[in-house]
Motif scaffolding. Structure first.
Motif, short mmCIF file in Angstrom:
data_model
loop_
_atom_site.label_atom_id
_atom_site.label_comp_id
_atom_site.label_asym_id
_atom_site.label_seq_id
_atom_site.Cartn_x
_atom_site.Cartn_y
_atom_site.Cartn_z
N LEU A 25 0.82 -1.13 0.00
CA LEU A 25 0.00 -0.13 0.00
C LEU A 25 0.85 1.16 0.10
N GLU A 26 0.20 2.24 -0.59
CA GLU A 26 1.21 3.50 -0.49
C GLU A 26 0.15 4.14 0.26
N ILE A 27 0.64 4.93 1.40
CA ILE A 27 -0.38 5.53 2.63
C ILE A 27 -0.11 6.99 2.35
N ILE A 28 -0.99 7.91 1.97
CA ILE A 28 -0.87 9.02 1.66
C ILE A 28 -1.69 10.00 2.50
N VAL A 29 -1.22 11.04 3.28
CA VAL A 29 -1.46 11.99 4.16
C VAL A 29 -1.78 13.10 3.58
N ALA A 64 -5.56 20.30 -0.06
CA ALA A 64 -5.73 19.79 -1.36
C ALA A 64 -4.66 19.97 -2.23
N ALA A 65 -4.33 18.92 -2.95
CA ALA A 65 -3.22 19.16 -4.07
C ALA A 65 -3.46 17.79 -5.13
N GLY A 66 -2.77 17.72 -6.19
CA GLY A 66 -2.53 16.61 -6.86
C GLY A 66 -3.75 15.98 -7.26
N THR A 67 -3.91 14.72 -6.89
CA THR A 67 -5.02 13.62 -7.27
C THR A 67 -6.27 14.00 -6.67
N MET A 68 -5.88 14.54 -5.52
CA MET A 68 -7.42 14.75 -4.55
C MET A 68 -8.23 15.88 -5.34
N SER A 69 -6.94 17.15 -5.67
CA SER A 69 -7.70 18.39 -6.44
C SER A 69 -8.51 17.89 -7.70
N GLY A 121 -1.00 1.64 -12.07
CA GLY A 121 -0.83 3.04 -11.58
C GLY A 121 -1.15 3.28 -10.36
N ASP A 122 -0.96 2.41 -9.53
CA ASP A 122 -1.18 2.60 -8.24
C ASP A 122 -2.67 3.11 -7.63
N PRO A 123 -3.51 2.42 -8.22
CA PRO A 123 -5.12 2.88 -7.81
C PRO A 123 -5.32 3.10 -6.49
N VAL A 168 2.08 19.98 2.46
CA VAL A 168 0.96 19.78 1.91
C VAL A 168 0.25 18.36 1.92
N ASP A 169 1.06 17.58 1.63
CA ASP A 169 0.93 16.09 1.62
C ASP A 169 2.22 15.16 1.57
N PHE A 170 1.91 13.96 1.71
CA PHE A 170 3.26 13.04 1.66
C PHE A 170 2.46 11.75 1.46
N LYS A 171 3.80 10.63 1.24
CA LYS A 171 3.34 9.27 0.91
C LYS A 171 4.38 8.76 1.81
N ILE A 172 3.94 7.47 2.55
CA ILE A 172 4.75 6.51 3.07
C ILE A 172 4.62 5.18 2.93
N PRO A 231 11.80 14.81 -0.73
CA PRO A 231 10.96 15.63 -1.40
C PRO A 231 10.27 14.86 -2.71
N ASP A 232 10.91 13.78 -2.83
CA ASP A 232 10.23 13.01 -3.84
C ASP A 232 8.77 12.53 -3.59
N SER A 233 8.66 12.27 -2.31
CA SER A 233 7.36 11.73 -1.83
C SER A 233 6.51 12.67 -1.08
N CYS A 234 6.99 14.01 -0.98
CA CYS A 234 5.99 14.83 -0.02
C CYS A 234 5.66 16.09 -1.09
N ARG A 235 4.80 16.81 -0.86
CA ARG A 235 4.64 18.37 -1.31
C ARG A 235 5.05 19.24 -0.39
N LEU A 236 5.86 20.04 -0.70
CA LEU A 236 6.53 20.96 0.34
C LEU A 236 6.44 22.44 -0.36
N PHE A 286 9.69 19.05 -11.02
CA PHE A 286 9.78 18.18 -12.21
C PHE A 286 8.64 17.90 -12.88
N ARG A 287 7.69 17.32 -12.16
CA ARG A 287 6.30 16.91 -12.74
C ARG A 287 5.83 18.03 -13.66
N ARG A 288 5.91 19.21 -13.26
CA ARG A 288 5.13 20.26 -13.86
C ARG A 288 6.16 21.27 -14.68
O1 C5P Z 1 -0.45 12.35 -6.82
P1 C5P Z 1 -1.08 12.60 -5.66
O2 C5P Z 1 -1.54 14.07 -5.15
O3 C5P Z 1 -1.99 11.31 -5.23
O4 C5P Z 1 0.17 12.49 -4.51
C1 C5P Z 1 0.07 12.58 -3.25
C2 C5P Z 1 1.46 12.68 -2.47
O5 C5P Z 1 2.16 11.36 -2.31
C3 C5P Z 1 2.51 13.62 -3.03
O6 C5P Z 1 3.15 14.13 -2.11
C4 C5P Z 1 3.21 12.86 -3.94
O7 C5P Z 1 4.47 13.24 -4.01
C5 C5P Z 1 3.16 11.26 -3.23
N1 C5P Z 1 3.28 10.11 -3.99
C6 C5P Z 1 4.28 9.56 -4.17
N2 C5P Z 1 4.60 8.22 -4.81
C7 C5P Z 1 3.25 7.95 -5.74
C8 C5P Z 1 2.10 8.66 -5.62
C9 C5P Z 1 2.11 9.85 -4.63
O8 C5P Z 1 5.44 9.65 -3.33
N3 C5P Z 1 3.47 6.82 -6.15
#
Ligand code: C5P
Length: 252
Positions: free
Chosen positions: A89-93, A97-102, A128-130, A174-178, A199-204, A218-220
């Motif tokens: 599981l990818e656990i997102i906190v 709002a940002a990214g896919t939630m927005s 695609g990590d649904p 803003v958010d992050f994934k663990i 910072p690869d897995s967080c929004r800062l 990088f994404r944008r």
């Molecule tokens: O893309 P999304 O808005 O769902 O991402 C939420 C948070 O989880 C972001 O901080 C993003 O960097 C992180 N994430 C990640 N790896 C993924 C998907 C999201 O680190 N595969």
């Protein structure tokens, strides 16, 4: 010297067999990927920064009693970690709002959420990590109810810690994934934070300017990713002091 055994190569890291049973060497690559690896680049120095930053966050979490896989940093790009059985599981906190939630819910990026919202995605690159619900997780046996209670508690403790650390240096989390993994102590199993926190897995976002200091750069295509990560490391006092860069003076 015998070559180390590679256990796994992911998008941003390589895992090698560690020197002792139950350990793994985690090597941070310079590769940056986005949109499930549709967009790729090599950002020189990213691996070094993420190795340091993940060490910083995991060490801090350890100090406040949040169990995680980090043992010690070995060199510029590698750290020794505990072997875990990764929960798929990818656990997102999310705090804002940002990214896919927005996108999914039509909420403007940057809108403060009424409380931290935790989401779960099924770790599967091909899909695609649904996003999944706790119903899927229970029915397919990816984690038990006890695991889910522990995961929620870990995720919220990481959120409290990271939010505070970032706030202190003028950055909004803003958010992050663990990711979490199972470790076995005799007959007992427990869950610990694994993978990386960087910072690869967080929004800062910078609190004053709103400038993005994470992988969205990088994404944008918002500028230089290395500069953004270096700024995070600099504010946290993570990188060793480097000599100031002197720009060549133009003589007319
Ligand atoms: O893309 P999304 O808005 O769902 O991402 C939420 C948070 O989880 C972001 O901080 C993003 O960097 C992180 N994430 C990640 N790896 C993924 C998907 C999201 O680190 N595969």
């Amino acid at each position: 010297m015998a070559r180390r055994k590679k256990i796994y190569e992911g998008k941003a890291k390589i895992l090698y067999e560690g020197p002792e049973p139950g350990t793994i060497v985690q090597y941070f690559k310079d590769d940056a990927t986005a949109f499930n690896a549709e967009k790729k680049a090599v950002i020189e120095g990213k691996g070094v920064l993420n190795n340091r930053l993940s060490e910083f966050f995991m060490t801090g979490l350890g100090q406040i009693g949040v169990p995680n896989h980090f043992i010690k940093r070995l060199n510029m790009r590698e750290q020794l970690v505990r072997t875990v059985e990764i929960v798929p599981l990818e656990i997102i906190v999310r705090n804002y709002a940002a990214g896919t939630m927005s996108k999914r819910l039509g909420i403007d990026e940057g809108t403060q959420l009424p409380r931290p919202i935790v989401e779960y995605c099924y770790k599967d690159d091909a899909l695609g990590d649904p996003l999944v619900t706790e119903e899927h997780i229970a029915a397919f046996g990816w984690a038990s109810q006890q695991d889910m209670d522990d995961i929620l508690s870990l995720a919220l403790r990481v959120n409290d810690f990271l939010s505070g650390v970032m706030l202190a240096v003028g950055i909004r989390l803003v958010d992050f994934k663990i990711e979490v993994g199972r470790v076995f102590d005799g007959d007992f199993q427990r869950l610990i934070v694994a993978d990386e926190i960087s910072p690869d897995s967080c929004r800062l976002w910078d609190m004053e300017t709103g400038q993005k200091l994470d992988k969205d750069v990088f994404r944008r295509d918002l500028g230089d990713l290395k500069d953004a990560y270096t700024e995070v490391a600099r504010r946290l006092g993570v990188m060793p002091k480097t000599a100031p860069v002197t720009k060549p003076t133009l003589i007319n």
